[in-house]
Scaffold this active site. Sequence first.
Site, PDB file in Angstrom:
ATOM      1  N   CYS A 161     -83.105   9.658  61.301  1.00 35.87           N
ATOM      2  CA  CYS A 161     -82.691   8.732  60.556  1.00 35.87           C
ATOM      3  C   CYS A 161     -83.355   7.187  61.156  1.00 35.87           C
ATOM      4  O   CYS A 161     -83.182   6.422  60.245  1.00 35.87           O
ATOM      5  CB  CYS A 161     -80.992   8.195  60.876  1.00 35.87           C
ATOM      6  SG  CYS A 161     -80.137   9.924  60.377  1.00 35.87           S
ATOM      7  N   THR A 268     -78.391  14.879  69.697  1.00 41.80           N
ATOM      8  CA  THR A 268     -77.708  14.407  68.767  1.00 41.80           C
ATOM      9  C   THR A 268     -76.887  13.160  69.093  1.00 41.80           C
ATOM     10  O   THR A 268     -76.961  12.109  68.504  1.00 41.80           O
ATOM     11  CB  THR A 268     -76.823  15.410  68.006  1.00 41.80           C
ATOM     12  OG1 THR A 268     -75.850  15.761  69.138  1.00 41.80           O
ATOM     13  CG2 THR A 268     -77.463  16.672  67.400  1.00 41.80           C
ATOM     14  N   HIS A 301     -77.354  -0.673  62.738  1.00 44.41           N
ATOM     15  CA  HIS A 301     -77.515   0.833  62.392  1.00 44.41           C
ATOM     16  C   HIS A 301     -76.144   1.203  61.795  1.00 44.41           C
ATOM     17  O   HIS A 301     -75.772   1.886  60.791  1.00 44.41           O
ATOM     18  CB  HIS A 301     -78.013   1.740  63.493  1.00 44.41           C
ATOM     19  CG  HIS A 301     -77.993   3.303  62.872  1.00 44.41           C
ATOM     20  ND1 HIS A 301     -79.104   3.881  62.112  1.00 44.41           N
ATOM     21  CD2 HIS A 301     -77.628   4.315  63.522  1.00 44.41           C
ATOM     22  CE1 HIS A 301     -79.019   4.913  61.894  1.00 44.41           C
ATOM     23  NE2 HIS A 301     -78.053   5.372  62.931  1.00 44.41           N
ATOM     24  N   THR A 305     -69.686   5.976  63.110  1.00 49.10           N
ATOM     25  CA  THR A 305     -69.311   7.398  64.155  1.00 49.10           C
ATOM     26  C   THR A 305     -68.836   6.459  65.508  1.00 49.10           C
ATOM     27  O   THR A 305     -69.343   5.338  65.699  1.00 49.10           O
ATOM     28  CB  THR A 305     -70.477   8.302  64.539  1.00 49.10           C
ATOM     29  OG1 THR A 305     -71.439   7.245  64.993  1.00 49.10           O
ATOM     30  CG2 THR A 305     -71.018   8.813  63.327  1.00 49.10           C
ATOM     31  N   GLU A 312     -74.422   1.293  70.168  1.00 44.71           N
ATOM     32  CA  GLU A 312     -75.066   0.197  69.534  1.00 44.71           C
ATOM     33  C   GLU A 312     -74.737  -1.240  69.981  1.00 44.71           C
ATOM     34  O   GLU A 312     -75.565  -2.083  70.390  1.00 44.71           O
ATOM     35  CB  GLU A 312     -75.273   0.242  68.018  1.00 44.71           C
ATOM     36  CG  GLU A 312     -76.054  -0.775  67.415  1.00 44.71           C
ATOM     37  CD  GLU A 312     -76.413  -0.804  65.888  1.00 44.71           C
ATOM     38  OE1 GLU A 312     -77.453  -1.339  65.558  1.00 44.71           O
ATOM     39  OE2 GLU A 312     -75.744   0.099  65.373  1.00 44.71           O
ATOM     40  N   LYS A 331     -74.190  -0.079  55.489  1.00 45.83           N
ATOM     41  CA  LYS A 331     -73.815   1.153  55.341  1.00 45.83           C
ATOM     42  C   LYS A 331     -72.372   1.280  54.820  1.00 45.83           C
ATOM     43  O   LYS A 331     -71.721   2.419  54.261  1.00 45.83           O
ATOM     44  CB  LYS A 331     -73.808   2.023  56.389  1.00 45.83           C
ATOM     45  CG  LYS A 331     -75.427   2.297  56.747  1.00 45.83           C
ATOM     46  CD  LYS A 331     -75.416   3.374  57.942  1.00 45.83           C
ATOM     47  CE  LYS A 331     -76.548   3.658  58.266  1.00 45.83           C
ATOM     48  NZ  LYS A 331     -77.651   2.632  58.962  1.00 45.83           N
ATOM     49  N   HIS A 336     -74.738   6.620  54.313  1.00 49.89           N
ATOM     50  CA  HIS A 336     -76.005   6.651  55.103  1.00 49.89           C
ATOM     51  C   HIS A 336     -76.968   7.650  54.563  1.00 49.89           C
ATOM     52  O   HIS A 336     -76.826   8.632  54.326  1.00 49.89           O
ATOM     53  CB  HIS A 336     -75.337   7.512  56.347  1.00 49.89           C
ATOM     54  CG  HIS A 336     -76.185   7.575  57.424  1.00 49.89           C
ATOM     55  ND1 HIS A 336     -77.531   6.910  57.574  1.00 49.89           N
ATOM     56  CD2 HIS A 336     -76.332   8.076  58.716  1.00 49.89           C
ATOM     57  CE1 HIS A 336     -78.269   7.226  58.585  1.00 49.89           C
ATOM     58  NE2 HIS A 336     -77.287   8.036  59.240  1.00 49.89           N
ATOM     59  N   PHE A 395     -81.248  11.225  65.365  1.00 52.80           N
ATOM     60  CA  PHE A 395     -81.181  12.443  66.374  1.00 52.80           C
ATOM     61  C   PHE A 395     -82.287  12.472  67.028  1.00 52.80           C
ATOM     62  O   PHE A 395     -83.402  12.408  66.513  1.00 52.80           O
ATOM     63  CB  PHE A 395     -80.930  13.475  65.534  1.00 52.80           C
ATOM     64  CG  PHE A 395     -79.178  13.671  65.159  1.00 52.80           C
ATOM     65  CD1 PHE A 395     -78.490  12.822  65.009  1.00 52.80           C
ATOM     66  CD2 PHE A 395     -79.306  14.927  64.316  1.00 52.80           C
ATOM     67  CE1 PHE A 395     -77.235  13.018  64.782  1.00 52.80           C
ATOM     68  CE2 PHE A 395     -77.835  15.039  63.702  1.00 52.80           C
ATOM     69  CZ  PHE A 395     -76.719  14.139  64.216  1.00 52.80           C
TER      70      PHE A 395
END
Length: 422
Positions: A161, A268, A301, A305, A312, A331, A336, A395
């Site tokens: 990503c 991940t 970003h 999640t 972040e 987003k 995404h 990831f």
Amino acid sequence: MTALITGMGLLTPAGRGAGETLDALLAGRSGLVRPPQDHPAHGSLEAAGLLPDIDPRTVASGPETRVLDRIVVLALLAAADALADAGIEVGRDVDPARIGVIVGGVGGMATLERQVLARAERGRAAVSPYLLTGILPNMPAARIAIAHGIRGYSSSVGTACASGAQAVADAVRLIRAGEADVVVCGASEAPLFPTFADTFGNARALARGWADPAEASRPFDARRNGFVLAEGAALLVLERAEHAAARGVAGYAEVAGYGANTDAHHPTAPRPDGAGAARCMRQALAGGAVTAGDVGYVNAHGTGTKLGDIAEITALTDVFGEGRVPVSSTKALTGHLLGASGVLEAAATALALGRGLLPPTWNLDDPDPACPADHIRKEPRRAAPEHALTNSFGFGGQNVSLLLRRTAGAGARAAAPGGDLA
């Protein structure tokens, strides 16, 4: 050497092109919908960021149009838009050997899925001889080069990503090294097919249980429960400032610095302490010779999640201090776009700097106490900082931060087409 953004090609669930996309981000027009019953990912995705159907014959001809992956189609369209927006015709406005192309993404996985199923059902004769040109990750860049006669540096980037943002960083490096005057850079993604959707769904990474798909993407909100998968392409034209000036072209913004590193933590999950992300942001600031106090906005970003958002904000607090820099994630409206997200968000950030309006994080009704920040929410914030940062994390612990600087003439290029949001 200074690298300016002089062209944008945006194909996003929120709109096409710079003006339409920014207007949607400022007005809260979501591009997230429930996939219709005839969509391949209907049973796998409750919400998605969709683009209209696009006939491959708009960009190609002959038998290969039957297996031309959607990532290639989107990349070709976005590249044509970006070059037209920059006013560049290769061979007329730039030496073909002095223009490069760098396009990131995961490759044509939808084509691979279809061909594997065809072989399983009908045998080896069902496999198309055009399979490789449908799935190779370098095909978007190669096709763009072929279509426009680009004979300089060409490559693909695969950092999950962070791919599109990494492509921008690599383009800056080329221009600063004197190896190119112009670089078309960004990413194209078309992940809305069953196998790809199901791997994220089975990993419990996708937002679930929302009656209205437009409410499903909720970065930093206490009720967030995953991201919304989306397709799209975002390509920028980066140009050496002197080359742009000779053409009489103003830039949307300058890419003043970048950071790129890796967490070396987990395949991940991000580092919980955000150390890699914080170091990446500091690299970008150092590259632009600015301090944290010079930055007036961060396009995060922010996927929605639990772990990612907290990591972040932890990193942002480390770099800027708690609540000391305005933060938002676009987003919430676009979903995404995986590797293409970082380029789209860099474009949105450049446009926001020029327009003097910072987009909010829509759907941020109840900020998670674990994500303390100066969140822009509910409505755009009127501000015109000189510097802004945009983050992309992928990831494998891939981190990329881009530092943008507002430029003279940026306001005219980012002006609202209808003027209602200016």
